[in-house]
Design a protein around this motif. Sequence first.
Motif, PDB file in Angstrom:
ATOM      1  N   THR A 186     114.140  61.310   0.481  1.00 14.44           N
ATOM      2  CA  THR A 186     114.587  60.681   1.732  1.00 14.44           C
ATOM      3  C   THR A 186     115.960  60.044   1.553  1.00 14.44           C
ATOM      4  OG1 THR A 186     112.287  60.135   2.197  1.00 14.44           O
ATOM      5  CG2 THR A 186     113.962  59.041   3.521  1.00 14.44           C
ATOM      6  N   SER A 187     116.093  59.289   0.464  1.00 13.99           N
ATOM      7  CA  SER A 187     117.382  58.649   0.222  1.00 13.99           C
ATOM      8  C   SER A 187     118.466  59.682  -0.022  1.00 13.99           C
ATOM      9  CB  SER A 187     117.293  57.706  -0.988  1.00 13.99           C
ATOM     10  OG  SER A 187     116.269  56.763  -0.807  1.00 13.99           O
ATOM     11  N   LEU A 188     118.128  60.737  -0.759  1.00 16.25           N
ATOM     12  CA  LEU A 188     119.125  61.754  -1.094  1.00 16.25           C
ATOM     13  C   LEU A 188     119.642  62.475   0.141  1.00 16.25           C
ATOM     14  CD1 LEU A 188     117.899  63.542  -4.330  1.00 16.25           C
ATOM     15  CD2 LEU A 188     119.929  62.164  -3.997  1.00 16.25           C
ATOM     16  N   GLU A 189     118.768  62.592   1.135  1.00 12.66           N
ATOM     17  CA  GLU A 189     119.188  63.289   2.354  1.00 12.66           C
ATOM     18  C   GLU A 189     120.424  62.618   2.928  1.00 12.66           C
ATOM     19  OE1 GLU A 189     115.630  64.048   4.759  1.00 12.66           O
ATOM     20  OE2 GLU A 189     117.054  63.942   6.432  1.00 12.66           O
ATOM     21  N   ARG A 190     120.355  61.275   2.980  1.00  8.59           N
ATOM     22  CA  ARG A 190     121.495  60.549   3.535  1.00  8.59           C
ATOM     23  C   ARG A 190     122.696  60.631   2.619  1.00  8.59           C
ATOM     24  NH1 ARG A 190     118.408  55.233   5.044  1.00  8.59           N
ATOM     25  NH2 ARG A 190     116.475  56.372   4.860  1.00  8.59           N
ATOM     26  N   VAL A 191     122.433  60.637   1.323  1.00  7.19           N
ATOM     27  CA  VAL A 191     123.530  60.745   0.368  1.00  7.19           C
ATOM     28  C   VAL A 191     124.242  62.078   0.560  1.00  7.19           C
ATOM     29  CG1 VAL A 191     124.088  61.056  -2.067  1.00  7.19           C
ATOM     30  CG2 VAL A 191     122.563  59.238  -1.371  1.00  7.19           C
ATOM     31  N   ALA A 192     123.458  63.134   0.771  1.00  9.48           N
ATOM     32  CA  ALA A 192     124.051  64.460   0.906  1.00  9.48           C
ATOM     33  C   ALA A 192     125.060  64.474   2.044  1.00  9.48           C
ATOM     34  CB  ALA A 192     122.966  65.497   1.142  1.00  9.48           C
ATOM     35  N   VAL A 193     124.649  63.933   3.199  1.00  7.11           N
ATOM     36  CA  VAL A 193     125.555  63.962   4.347  1.00  7.11           C
ATOM     37  C   VAL A 193     126.769  63.072   4.105  1.00  7.11           C
ATOM     38  CG1 VAL A 193     125.758  63.511   6.794  1.00  7.11           C
ATOM     39  CG2 VAL A 193     123.614  64.377   5.879  1.00  7.11           C
TER      40      VAL A 193
ATOM     41  N   PRO B  55     132.146  45.660  -1.338  1.00 10.10           N
ATOM     42  CA  PRO B  55     130.855  46.217  -1.706  1.00 10.10           C
ATOM     43  C   PRO B  55     130.197  46.901  -0.513  1.00 10.10           C
ATOM     44  CG  PRO B  55     130.790  43.812  -1.711  1.00 10.10           C
ATOM     45  CD  PRO B  55     132.172  44.201  -1.350  1.00 10.10           C
ATOM     46  N   PRO B  56     129.417  47.935  -0.766  1.00 13.16           N
ATOM     47  CA  PRO B  56     128.833  48.711   0.336  1.00 13.16           C
ATOM     48  C   PRO B  56     128.055  47.853   1.317  1.00 13.16           C
ATOM     49  CG  PRO B  56     127.949  49.395  -1.804  1.00 13.16           C
ATOM     50  CD  PRO B  56     129.077  48.492  -2.075  1.00 13.16           C
ATOM     51  N   LEU B  57     127.343  46.846   0.800  1.00 16.19           N
ATOM     52  CA  LEU B  57     126.526  46.040   1.693  1.00 16.19           C
ATOM     53  C   LEU B  57     127.359  45.284   2.703  1.00 16.19           C
ATOM     54  CD1 LEU B  57     123.749  44.677  -0.631  1.00 16.19           C
ATOM     55  CD2 LEU B  57     123.838  46.729   0.758  1.00 16.19           C
TER      56      LEU B  57
ATOM     57  N   ALA C 208     124.046  54.043   8.117  1.00 19.75           N
ATOM     58  CA  ALA C 208     123.729  54.228   6.694  1.00 19.75           C
ATOM     59  C   ALA C 208     124.653  55.279   6.101  1.00 19.75           C
ATOM     60  CB  ALA C 208     122.273  54.664   6.531  1.00 19.75           C
ATOM     61  N   ILE C 209     124.872  56.349   6.844  1.00 19.11           N
ATOM     62  CA  ILE C 209     125.741  57.412   6.343  1.00 19.11           C
ATOM     63  C   ILE C 209     127.166  56.908   6.206  1.00 19.11           C
ATOM     64  CG2 ILE C 209     126.745  59.641   6.950  1.00 19.11           C
ATOM     65  CD1 ILE C 209     124.020  60.394   8.036  1.00 19.11           C
ATOM     66  N   PHE C 210     127.598  56.077   7.138  1.00 18.65           N
ATOM     67  CA  PHE C 210     128.944  55.528   7.046  1.00 18.65           C
ATOM     68  C   PHE C 210     129.097  54.677   5.802  1.00 18.65           C
ATOM     69  CE2 PHE C 210     133.034  54.195   8.311  1.00 18.65           C
ATOM     70  CZ  PHE C 210     133.145  52.859   7.988  1.00 18.65           C
TER      71      PHE C 210
ATOM     72  N   VAL D 264     120.875  53.030  -2.198  1.00 17.90           N
ATOM     73  CA  VAL D 264     119.770  52.212  -2.693  1.00 17.90           C
ATOM     74  C   VAL D 264     119.949  50.775  -2.234  1.00 17.90           C
ATOM     75  CG1 VAL D 264     118.708  51.310  -4.773  1.00 17.90           C
ATOM     76  CG2 VAL D 264     119.306  53.707  -4.645  1.00 17.90           C
ATOM     77  N   ALA D 265     121.194  50.270  -2.331  1.00 18.61           N
ATOM     78  CA  ALA D 265     121.444  48.900  -1.906  1.00 18.61           C
ATOM     79  C   ALA D 265     121.282  48.751  -0.396  1.00 18.61           C
ATOM     80  CB  ALA D 265     122.854  48.494  -2.319  1.00 18.61           C
ATOM     81  N   ALA D 266     121.807  49.712   0.354  1.00 23.46           N
ATOM     82  CA  ALA D 266     121.750  49.603   1.809  1.00 23.46           C
ATOM     83  C   ALA D 266     120.305  49.593   2.297  1.00 23.46           C
ATOM     84  CB  ALA D 266     122.501  50.758   2.455  1.00 23.46           C
ATOM     85  N   GLU D 267     119.461  50.388   1.660  1.00 18.84           N
ATOM     86  CA  GLU D 267     118.071  50.438   2.109  1.00 18.84           C
ATOM     87  C   GLU D 267     117.348  49.135   1.889  1.00 18.84           C
ATOM     88  OE1 GLU D 267     116.221  53.613   0.141  1.00 18.84           O
ATOM     89  OE2 GLU D 267     117.213  55.159   1.339  1.00 18.84           O
ATOM     90  N   MET D 268     117.819  48.353   0.917  1.00 17.53           N
ATOM     91  CA  MET D 268     117.175  47.066   0.712  1.00 17.53           C
ATOM     92  C   MET D 268     117.353  46.195   1.936  1.00 17.53           C
ATOM     93  SD  MET D 268     117.686  45.935  -3.151  1.00 17.53           S
ATOM     94  CE  MET D 268     117.623  47.069  -4.501  1.00 17.53           C
ATOM     95  N   LEU D 269     118.440  46.425   2.653  1.00 19.10           N
ATOM     96  CA  LEU D 269     118.660  45.626   3.848  1.00 19.10           C
ATOM     97  C   LEU D 269     118.064  46.261   5.094  1.00 19.10           C
ATOM     98  CD1 LEU D 269     122.254  44.208   3.790  1.00 19.10           C
ATOM     99  CD2 LEU D 269     120.152  43.286   2.866  1.00 19.10           C
ATOM    100  N   THR D 270     118.149  47.589   5.178  1.00 16.29           N
ATOM    101  CA  THR D 270     117.775  48.189   6.451  1.00 16.29           C
ATOM    102  C   THR D 270     116.315  48.589   6.544  1.00 16.29           C
ATOM    103  OG1 THR D 270     118.408  50.341   5.590  1.00 16.29           O
ATOM    104  CG2 THR D 270     120.061  49.146   6.857  1.00 16.29           C
ATOM    105  N   GLY D 271     115.665  48.812   5.435  1.00 12.49           N
ATOM    106  CA  GLY D 271     114.270  49.227   5.506  1.00 12.49           C
ATOM    107  C   GLY D 271     114.135  50.734   5.508  1.00 12.49           C
ATOM    108  N   GLY D 272     112.986  51.234   5.901  1.00 12.13           N
ATOM    109  CA  GLY D 272     112.750  52.667   5.936  1.00 12.13           C
ATOM    110  C   GLY D 272     111.842  53.102   4.801  1.00 12.13           C
ATOM    111  N   VAL D 273     111.847  54.403   4.495  1.00 13.72           N
ATOM    112  CA  VAL D 273     110.965  54.883   3.435  1.00 13.72           C
ATOM    113  C   VAL D 273     111.742  55.449   2.262  1.00 13.72           C
ATOM    114  CG1 VAL D 273     108.810  55.273   4.625  1.00 13.72           C
ATOM    115  CG2 VAL D 273     110.631  56.960   4.825  1.00 13.72           C
TER     116      VAL D 273
END
Lengths: 430, 265, 297
Positions: free
Chosen positions: C106-113, C150-152, C169-171, C239-248
């Motif tokens: 799931t995380s990689l999908e966003r990384v790919a784009v 930093p990305p966050l 997230a992609i941005f 990985v860092a962004a998901e800590m803030l935004t949530g999701g799976v």
Amino acid sequence: MTLIHPTRRKLLQSFSGIAATAAAARTLLPGGAWAATGTPEVTGATLGFIALTDSAPLIIAQEKGFYAKHGMTEMRIEKQASWGATRDNMNLGSSGGGIDGGHILRPKTHLYTTGSVMQNNNPLPIYTLMGLNEQCQGISVTQDYAESGVGLDSSPLKDIFAAKRAAGEEIPVAMTFPGGTHDLWIRYWLAAGGIDPTTEVDLIVVPPAQMVANMKVGNMEAFCVGEPWNEQLVNQRIGFTACTTGELWQNHPEKVLGMRADWVDSHPIATKAILMAVMEAQMWCEEAANKDEMSEILSKRQWYNVPVADIAARIKGEINYGNGREENRPDLAMRFWGENGSASFPWKSLDTWFVTENKRWGYLPGDLDTAALVNETNRSDLWIEAATDLGLDTSAMGDSRGVETFFDGVSFDPADPDGYLDSLAIKTMV
Amino acid sequence: MSYLKIDHVSKSFPLAGGREALVLDDIRLNIDKGEFISVIGHSGCGKSTLLNLIGGLTEVTKGGIILEGREVNAPGPDRAIVFQNHSLLPWLSVYDNVKMGVQKVFGKTKNRAERHDWIMENLDLVQMAHAADKRPGEISGGMKQRVGIARALAMEPKILLLDEPFGALDALTRAHLQDAVMDIHARLKNTMIMITHDVDEAVLLADRIVMMTNGPAATIGEVLEINLDRPRDRIALASHPEYVRNREALLRFLYERHRFVEAAE
Amino acid sequence: MNVTALKSKTAPATQPKQAETKVLPVNAKKPDSQWPGRVKTIFLANILPPVIVVASLLALWQLVLSGGGASLPSPLEIWQQSGDLILEPFYVAGTQDIGLGWRVLTSLERVAVGFGLAAFVGVAVGAVIGQSQWLMRGVDPLFQILRTVPPLAWLPISLAAFMDSRPSAIFVIFITAIWPIIINTTAGVRAIPQDYRNIAAVLRLNQFEFFTKIMVPSAAPYIFSGLRIGVGLAWLAIVAAEMLTGGVGIGFFIWDAWNSSKLTDIFVALLYIGVTGFVLDRLVAYIGQVVSRGTIT
């Protein structure tokens, strides 16, 4: 809770009826007629929750199939990373990859709708649809002060804090969201003991896990948060519970189910279906016989991801305060339903208290029209509709739960909020 | 009219502070078609600059360079250059390196099969056909230089410019490549201008040797005609009186009359 | 110019004298087939050393932390409590309770784009800037400032701008990964040896030909260096962004495990994250090798 005078009952009901039609007329939908039954406009919504025991009804409704029973077969109940993330996700809505509503601190409805906590101060209109629970939050203090005698009375901490201040140290005291319930409880508790929360301590917003972690390394004096954090703190022997919030104000309101006003306005039948499902869940959670199963379900990785032991005891009212005090107080346990749904019904008078208390601490301007804001955001009319459809007796419900009394003798009359404000010694109004 | 005329050419480079450095002063030289010219001189006398001017990689400050009646002021495949560092593109094979030039020059005039044959012919010329598919990283310095020559030749230039092409190679390889160059010159009868440091090489290969004075403001000191018959055999020539005389003249020019002095800054 | 057949100057290579073939005894052993030998070499040279090192470190760690009351879990504890996460990377037990393998994907999908966009835009921008001294001097201070953000810190801004959590997230990934790509591409373009430029001049290559035939291949080692750094940063960012935004994704898994004080889960997640980062890096390096036909090591 005082009973509403019978002759005023009908008047209040008709007022709430007018308010409901008026609210409906404000929307772009024609008429505003609410069908008693009917197929929901959509079969799902996205509701967010934070991993606190108060969100249990939303989860139980999913696990026990109550949403599906009322036609909402595609509900998504999604864990949120923090209260800040909840705010941002509500702002996006599910069409923007966010949420349509969910488990929120009750004052958030007012804070979002006025825009005071939103990005760029853009208002986000929210409706309070129902209370999710009452009481059973905790105020925890570091183990260092276990012998100081601090408990419901916070005054022993005044000198301790003053000494630390004089030595140039900081007094970190944590809560979960500025203007939210935990912020208001800990401020009330400190102020009642003569400590000014704005000047004598450093109130900060900190995520629950960080509260516990900081206290462990000696970096946190006190905090106020929901369960299972206070229980976890005691189980790990890092601090003790000074008081459980039900001792501050018995049967105090806590979390609500809030949803975006535009979603509710566009999907009235679906909203009612959700309300009915969560009400059934609340009734289920209230049964003593179900508490153990409830703890098991909530502890799953899917939901709270915590050990069952951190949940089970306090929701039954078995409280280990951690400083030698252990009590069995079912009256302090978390209430999900209350008498005939009193804990679930969103009394307007309670919203009035929250708006007033947020004015007390400067989160809302002192000249804000409290009644207008409450009427704009409170949808107790929808609750009545849903309860009626479930065949419940709503005769005891009205706009006011009556005069509220706090542990220190202060009382709040919903008809005279300004009188309450004037009576308080410590405040920082704007 | 001569094939290549270098007409009162001067070249200055701008320095920091608005000053100018005069590198070449009033160069006058006429070169006939098919001639092999060696240019020799001490370091810093502007030999490479002269070559770059003829090649069009840099522009004259005064005067002009006229090739077959038309002025030269831009680089082009008609004046192909063989660089001192072979400058082969390392990501292309030997074949592809040569192909790049052929494609550009003959893309419209030869078809694919013809271009392929032409490339292989040129590689054959330098005896590198067997290594056509190898990468520059896989062949020796001498081989790389051969390919550099092939690439330049494959563009059928009017003038082949060689900038100390064998300077980085050992004596034995140099000897082989000198022979190869003489061979090519004999067969193709093209015009070649080669910069060299090596006195023997200059005398061996050239029809005329252009001797430059020292910089700055270097100019042509003398032009020495070499009247040795071709084909030239280095071993036989080593004791040939004419060869020895030319060599001596060259050495006197370089080490007696125009001694190299470290430029004072 | 007619080219007649050239008489080769060098003496024709003489055929080596054929060695007299000896008659071998009938029971001579057939030579071993290549495969088992090669596998053995690869194993001994590339696999065994890291395995030994890792095993020793695990043993040391177990030794140091096996006494009760240690603040960090020992490898054995991690295995006991969270071993199921390692053994079952693709289980599904609920909408928000899925195996770590799924979370990584799931995380990689966003990384790919995000990374794909960053690669495309970054190389293009870097190539343009690298060719102009003036531009370089103009944008360099800006880039140096922006790349340290930093990305966050970009997250709230991008949420407010996009009003949608998915492009936000992609941005965040894009804006984190792009700086090393631009900077390295610029360096690569500037580092084109003068000789190659001379060749391009002699051949009279036009802008497009120069770009495709010389600039890109010459700058390729630098570009791929930048891409490798960029992909690592992109992975960190999500990985860092998901800590803030949530999701799976896997980032949120760590945040959640921290909230629930499940340290052993966090360790296992770190393992997944590290391995994924390693694979991504090697993947980009491999692509670099293929694209440059072996010239980039």
